[in-house]
Design a protein around this motif. Structure first.
Motif, mmCIF file in Angstrom:
data_model
loop_
_atom_site.group_PDB
_atom_site.id
_atom_site.type_symbol
_atom_site.label_atom_id
_atom_site.label_comp_id
_atom_site.label_asym_id
_atom_site.label_seq_id
_atom_site.Cartn_x
_atom_site.Cartn_y
_atom_site.Cartn_z
ATOM 1 N N LEU A 29 0.877 -1.210 -0.098
ATOM 2 C CA LEU A 29 0.029 0.053 -0.013
ATOM 3 C C LEU A 29 0.990 1.064 -0.011
ATOM 4 C CD1 LEU A 29 -2.670 -1.161 2.893
ATOM 5 C CD2 LEU A 29 -2.861 -1.245 0.251
ATOM 6 N N ILE A 30 0.784 2.091 -0.933
ATOM 7 C CA ILE A 30 1.400 3.322 -0.978
ATOM 8 C C ILE A 30 0.339 4.434 -0.293
ATOM 9 C CG2 ILE A 30 2.026 5.344 -2.319
ATOM 10 C CD1 ILE A 30 2.719 3.273 -4.682
ATOM 11 N N VAL A 31 0.765 4.974 0.826
ATOM 12 C CA VAL A 31 0.167 6.031 1.404
ATOM 13 C C VAL A 31 0.666 7.156 1.377
ATOM 14 C CG1 VAL A 31 -0.787 4.294 3.152
ATOM 15 C CG2 VAL A 31 1.123 5.502 3.813
ATOM 16 N N THR A 32 -0.404 8.165 1.327
ATOM 17 C CA THR A 32 0.203 9.580 1.511
ATOM 18 C C THR A 32 -0.466 10.507 2.331
ATOM 19 O OG1 THR A 32 -1.281 10.203 -0.435
ATOM 20 C CG2 THR A 32 0.836 9.618 -1.431
ATOM 21 N N GLY A 33 0.010 11.496 2.685
ATOM 22 C CA GLY A 33 -0.891 12.286 3.721
ATOM 23 C C GLY A 33 -0.286 13.723 3.856
ATOM 24 N N TRP A 34 -0.943 14.686 4.543
ATOM 25 C CA TRP A 34 -0.361 16.203 4.967
ATOM 26 C C TRP A 34 -0.502 16.093 6.327
ATOM 27 C CZ3 TRP A 34 1.101 19.083 0.689
ATOM 28 C CH2 TRP A 34 0.735 18.669 -0.613
ATOM 29 N N LYS A 35 0.441 16.815 7.143
ATOM 30 C CA LYS A 35 0.680 16.766 8.432
ATOM 31 C C LYS A 35 -0.175 18.235 8.606
ATOM 32 C CE LYS A 35 3.764 16.434 12.241
ATOM 33 N NZ LYS A 35 5.321 16.511 12.613
ATOM 34 N N ASP A 36 -1.095 17.903 9.818
ATOM 35 C CA ASP A 36 -1.986 19.150 10.173
ATOM 36 C C ASP A 36 -1.411 19.652 11.507
ATOM 37 O OD1 ASP A 36 -2.626 17.489 12.298
ATOM 38 O OD2 ASP A 36 -4.476 17.070 11.678
ATOM 39 N N ARG A 37 -1.896 20.708 11.987
ATOM 40 C CA ARG A 37 -1.237 21.395 13.172
ATOM 41 C C ARG A 37 -1.419 20.480 14.466
ATOM 42 N NH1 ARG A 37 -4.758 27.044 12.533
ATOM 43 N NH2 ARG A 37 -4.062 27.479 10.408
ATOM 44 N N ASN A 38 -2.155 19.422 14.469
ATOM 45 C CA ASN A 38 -2.202 18.636 15.795
ATOM 46 C C ASN A 38 -1.047 17.566 15.716
ATOM 47 O OD1 ASN A 38 -4.531 20.131 16.853
ATOM 48 N ND2 ASN A 38 -5.742 18.898 15.512
ATOM 49 N N MET B 107 -2.462 8.988 10.166
ATOM 50 C CA MET B 107 -0.978 8.701 10.708
ATOM 51 C C MET B 107 -1.047 9.295 12.240
ATOM 52 S SD MET B 107 1.462 7.521 7.644
ATOM 53 C CE MET B 107 0.679 8.749 6.447
ATOM 54 N N ALA B 108 -1.033 8.694 13.244
ATOM 55 C CA ALA B 108 -0.992 9.658 14.627
ATOM 56 C C ALA B 108 0.310 9.766 14.801
ATOM 57 C CB ALA B 108 -1.751 9.008 15.555
ATOM 58 N N PRO B 109 0.771 10.856 15.737
ATOM 59 C CA PRO B 109 2.012 11.082 16.135
ATOM 60 C C PRO B 109 2.732 9.931 16.617
ATOM 61 C CG PRO B 109 0.798 12.822 16.804
ATOM 62 C CD PRO B 109 -0.192 11.873 16.282
ATOM 63 N N ASP B 110 2.015 8.979 17.271
ATOM 64 C CA ASP B 110 2.707 7.778 17.927
ATOM 65 C C ASP B 110 2.874 6.859 16.810
ATOM 66 O OD1 ASP B 110 0.199 6.572 17.379
ATOM 67 O OD2 ASP B 110 -0.283 6.346 19.180
ATOM 68 N N VAL C 271 -1.024 12.882 10.430
ATOM 69 C CA VAL C 271 -1.003 13.036 8.921
ATOM 70 C C VAL C 271 -2.329 12.559 8.133
ATOM 71 C CG1 VAL C 271 0.313 12.073 7.006
ATOM 72 C CG2 VAL C 271 1.710 12.994 9.274
ATOM 73 N N ILE C 272 -2.897 13.397 7.799
ATOM 74 C CA ILE C 272 -4.136 12.869 7.144
ATOM 75 C C ILE C 272 -4.066 12.696 5.467
ATOM 76 C CG2 ILE C 272 -6.429 13.576 6.824
ATOM 77 C CD1 ILE C 272 -5.606 13.159 9.649
#
Length: 386
Positions: free
Chosen positions: A214-223, A365-368, A226-227
């Motif tokens: 699986l290729i996953v992509t996302g943008w990191k938000d202020r919290n 993708m959570a910070p943990d 990575v969504i």
């Protein structure tokens, strides 16, 4: 070597006419980055190939759209002797150019953005990125000191001087980046945490997840989350390493799976499948039953016998074998988990629903480091807490 003509033909093959990556592919002498590599011979053993000793074969190999294995186990082709036959899994390669271009496109790179190339390998992605973005915007990172040193020297000979780091990315990633493009498969959970921490708010990551395609992509938000999503695209990359080689394979358990009767013998519902090469099936298996290792064998030509083996670090194993390609298999299983049963549950869902809820799924993708996937009513989490 007439590499310019070959590189231009490769660029035409792996990029579109208006692509920003056409010029980098056409102008990078890939043969300079891969002077030696490993091939599999007719007996299924690793065989060393030396480019300068056979320039025509060298050119044909490096300017084809194919991956070239450069390291098997702990032995790099640069350091091998003719006649060496290393054992183990490939641990580094020069990724096929079309996949490098696809990952760069998934990364949404732009002028002035700082890129982390995670998994230096032979330096191909680094070279393309330097050509497109400029050296000062590119950092290339690998755990292997020799890979970083060799790629850095070869890139310098081409006039590129990116920042080169020798670091275990599962422990720490120095710096902060607008974009992360990984050509090694990252393990959700604590090992992914340092990579996500190095991504700036508003930054983007493109990677695969360990033991999936699986290729996953996302943008990191202020919290710090990575969504993003699972792309409607797939790739198979080597796992990230934390040392000179991968941990030893579950050899003893594979031996047991090949010979033992097990706790349970049944007849399977579906034909034997090579799970490792059934990419969606393999990916869903990692989500539902993480940590499974796979093997597959055929025997015969007219009506080949096929056998699939699955083993797990908890001691579970399964063997599914059948004489023909469509015959139901005899299944032997043992241990706390029924691994072939897990495969058949996924195939039930595939047959019932006409597909699996993976491609196009939403990802957080959570910070943990844990990865939360969802699509419609389906939800799953990858990665353990620590």
């Amino acid at each position: 070597m007439d590499w310019e003509h070959r590189a231009t033909a490769l660029a035409d093959q792996v990029t579109d006419p208006d692509s920003r990556w056409l010029a980098p592919v056409a102008h990078v002498p890939r043969h300079e980055l891969v002077p030696r590599w490993w091939d599999v011979d007719d007996a299924g053993r690793w065989s060393l190939r030396d480019g300068p000793s056979d320039p025509e074969a060298w050119a044909e190999a490096v300017y084809a759209d194919r991956s070239l294995v450069t390291r098997v186990g702990a032995l790099h082709a640069d350091r091998a002797q003719l006649g060496d036959q290393p054992e183990g899994l490939p641990t580094s390669s020069a990724t096929l150019p079309s996949l490098v271009v696809r990952m760069l496109r998934h990364g949404r790179l732009g002028d002035g953005l700082d890129l982390l190339d995670l998994g230096t390998g032979a330096g191909g992605l680094t070279a393309y990125a330097c050509h497109r973005l400029g050296d000062r915007c590119v950092t290339s990172l690998d755990i292997d000191p020799y890979l970083v040193r060799a790629a850095g020297a070869r890139l310098a000979s081409l006039g590129h001087h990116p920042r080169m780091l020798t670091v275990d990315a599962t422990e720490h990633v120095p710096g902060a980046y607008d974009r992360v493009v990984s050509t090694v498969a990252l393990t959700p959970g604590p090992q992914l945490r340092p990579v996500l921490a190095a991504l700036r708010p508003g930054g983007r990551i493109a990677t695969t997840l360990a033991r999936t395609c699986l290729i996953v992509t996302g943008w990191k938000d202020r919290n710090g989350d990575v969504i993003g999503r699972v792309e409607r695209d797939m790739a198979g990359f080597m796992l990230t390493r934390s040392g000179a080689d991968y941990p030893p394979a579950l050899t003893a358990l594979f031996t047991l799976a090949r010979t033992a009767d097990g706790d349970e013998t049944t007849t399977g519902r579906y034909p034997v499948v090579d799970v490792a090469n059934a990419w969606e099936l393999r990916s869903m298996l990692e989500i539902t039953t993480p940590g499974v290792e796979l093997a597959y064998e055929t025997d015969g030509t007219n009506s080949p016998a096929r056998t699939a083996y699955l083993v797990h670090p908890d001691g579970s194993w399964a063997r599914a074998s059948a004489e023909g390609t469509t015959d139901p298999p005899e299944v032997h299983q043992a241990g706390p988990q029924r691994l072939w049963t897990a495969v058949e549950r996924i195939r039930d869902r595939l047959n019932t629903e006409g597909g699996l809820p993976l491609l196009g799924a939403r990802v957080r993708m959570a910070p943990d480091g844990r990865c939360h996937l969802s699509r419609g009513q389906w939800q799953a989490t990858m990665g353990a807490r620590r």
